[in-house]
Enzyme design. Sequence first.
Site, PDB file in Angstrom:
ATOM      1  N   LYS A  37     -24.334  50.308  -0.159  1.00 61.19           N
ATOM      2  CA  LYS A  37     -23.757  49.027  -0.593  1.00 61.19           C
ATOM      3  C   LYS A  37     -22.609  48.575   0.308  1.00 61.19           C
ATOM      4  O   LYS A  37     -22.326  47.399   0.405  1.00 61.19           O
ATOM      5  CB  LYS A  37     -23.287  49.130  -2.047  1.00 61.19           C
ATOM      6  CG  LYS A  37     -22.076  50.035  -2.231  1.00 61.19           C
ATOM      7  CD  LYS A  37     -21.708  50.217  -3.693  1.00 61.19           C
ATOM      8  CE  LYS A  37     -20.450  51.073  -3.787  1.00 61.19           C
ATOM      9  NZ  LYS A  37     -20.232  51.676  -5.095  1.00 61.19           N
ATOM     10  N   ARG A 132     -14.150  53.792 -15.904  1.00 61.13           N
ATOM     11  CA  ARG A 132     -15.056  52.710 -15.540  1.00 61.13           C
ATOM     12  C   ARG A 132     -16.283  52.885 -16.430  1.00 61.13           C
ATOM     13  O   ARG A 132     -16.145  52.876 -17.644  1.00 61.13           O
ATOM     14  CB  ARG A 132     -15.363  52.720 -14.032  1.00 61.13           C
ATOM     15  CG  ARG A 132     -15.851  51.358 -13.546  1.00 61.13           C
ATOM     16  CD  ARG A 132     -16.102  51.292 -12.048  1.00 61.13           C
ATOM     17  NE  ARG A 132     -17.251  52.088 -11.629  1.00 61.13           N
ATOM     18  CZ  ARG A 132     -17.675  52.186 -10.374  1.00 61.13           C
ATOM     19  NH1 ARG A 132     -17.030  51.552  -9.410  1.00 61.13           N
ATOM     20  NH2 ARG A 132     -18.723  52.915 -10.072  1.00 61.13           N
TER      21      ARG A 132
HETATM   22  C1  LIG Z   1     -19.971  52.974  -4.883  1.00 58.03           C
HETATM   23  C2  LIG Z   1     -20.471  54.066  -5.721  1.00 58.03           C
HETATM   24  C3  LIG Z   1     -20.796  55.304  -5.128  1.00 58.03           C
HETATM   25  C4  LIG Z   1     -20.536  55.592  -3.676  1.00 58.03           C
HETATM   26  O1  LIG Z   1     -19.156  55.590  -3.444  1.00 58.03           O
HETATM   27  P1  LIG Z   1     -18.535  56.044  -2.042  1.00 58.03           P
HETATM   28  O2  LIG Z   1     -17.094  56.203  -2.354  1.00 58.03           O
HETATM   29  O3  LIG Z   1     -18.807  54.957  -1.082  1.00 58.03           O
HETATM   30  O4  LIG Z   1     -19.170  57.312  -1.645  1.00 58.03           O
HETATM   31  C5  LIG Z   1     -21.342  56.269  -5.933  1.00 58.03           C
HETATM   32  N1  LIG Z   1     -21.558  56.063  -7.241  1.00 58.03           N
HETATM   33  C6  LIG Z   1     -21.256  54.903  -7.856  1.00 58.03           C
HETATM   34  C7  LIG Z   1     -21.529  54.738  -9.295  1.00 58.03           C
HETATM   35  C8  LIG Z   1     -20.698  53.867  -7.107  1.00 58.03           C
HETATM   36  O5  LIG Z   1     -20.388  52.712  -7.718  1.00 58.03           O
END
Ligand SMILES: *Cc1c(COP(=O)(O)O)cnc(C)c1O
Length: 369
Positions: A37, A132
Amino acid sequence: MRQYPQLEFDLALLRSNADAVISRCRGMGIRVCGVIKGVDGLPEAARVLRAAGAAELGTSRLEQVAKCRAAGVPGPWLLIRIPGLTELPDVVALCETSLQSEWPTLLALEEECLRQNKTHRVIVMTDLGDLREGFWDKDELVDVCERVERELPHVQLAGIGVNLTCYGSTKPTPEKMNELVGLARQVEQRIGRKLEIVSGGATSSFTLVHWGTMPAGVNHLRIGEAILLGKDLQVDWGIRDMDYLRMDALTLRAEVVEVKDKPTYPIGEFAIDAFGRKPVYEDRGIRRRAILALGRADVGELESLIPREPGLTVIGGSSDHCIVDVEDCPRRLQVGDIVEFSLCYSHMLYATARSDMRIIFKNQSAQEE
Ligand SMILES: *Cc1c(COP(=O)(O)O)cnc(C)c1O
């Protein structure tokens, strides 16, 4: 189309990061979901992560999954943002697995699966303090997992997971991970079988793999930043022996469009700047400064860009201008020169998502196995 600003993505460096993270995780029995993402789901990046051995690919945006699938990137796909009810048709059509934290959504997911005559896997999220997504009430989580198992024939309970260090700055610790594993064991007892996935978090949880303190039982991580940028843990966490992660896979280039000696303190009565803020200016006399054809519309916050040009500092800007102090630069910058920056996560997020950003790839062969 404009040539600058321009983003160069060195896929060999991305591959090197992916190899480093995935091999270390594999050594501890952990499968990696490669999270894309942060780069708007660029198919080139997605392909590199799969080629490096990511077990699956994850993103928060269904549009990115659709884009990658259309580009022929091999899945499977994990939706890592709990979906809205309106998104469920696409979730079932595009993703093999999703994160979930609401019974009404799970129920609607079953109906959608029936409609499409498909099955879909879910990872039910628990909240261990980051506040969250996820069930706060652990009994409720176990109950919901049991109901998925018994009452939703088209929804398969793949496992449970947690997210940390996102809203709250809650740090992943062996204790938190053991809490997750304990919860997984409770669910397993209730449903009478083992769970396939115990998902321990994101880049911040990779620290426990790095330090060798990840408890047995966690067998899945969802990692984006550590692979794409490699900066958070080394720079923001100050972890020194993680230099196997390269922080320069992405390079932002911008063109100089003005160079002049100007006062450092604005002249006249002060109102507000272009974004409604009242900045504080330091009077440093007359200094040489340049304007770059780059703005907040391209990268978000300008001040946090990381210049690679010696002596250059970003002093501010607006939607389409980035003002840099170049008084101390050994190179005498002129109109038409190109300067380079390294990026933070937010810059990477915004820059890759702009349709008018020119993105060029170096070492394309890193996409091959
Ligand atoms: C964005 C996200 C990740 C990945 O996070 P990074 O810090 O980029 O490794 C993993 N799990 C969830 C639920 C996320 O929202």
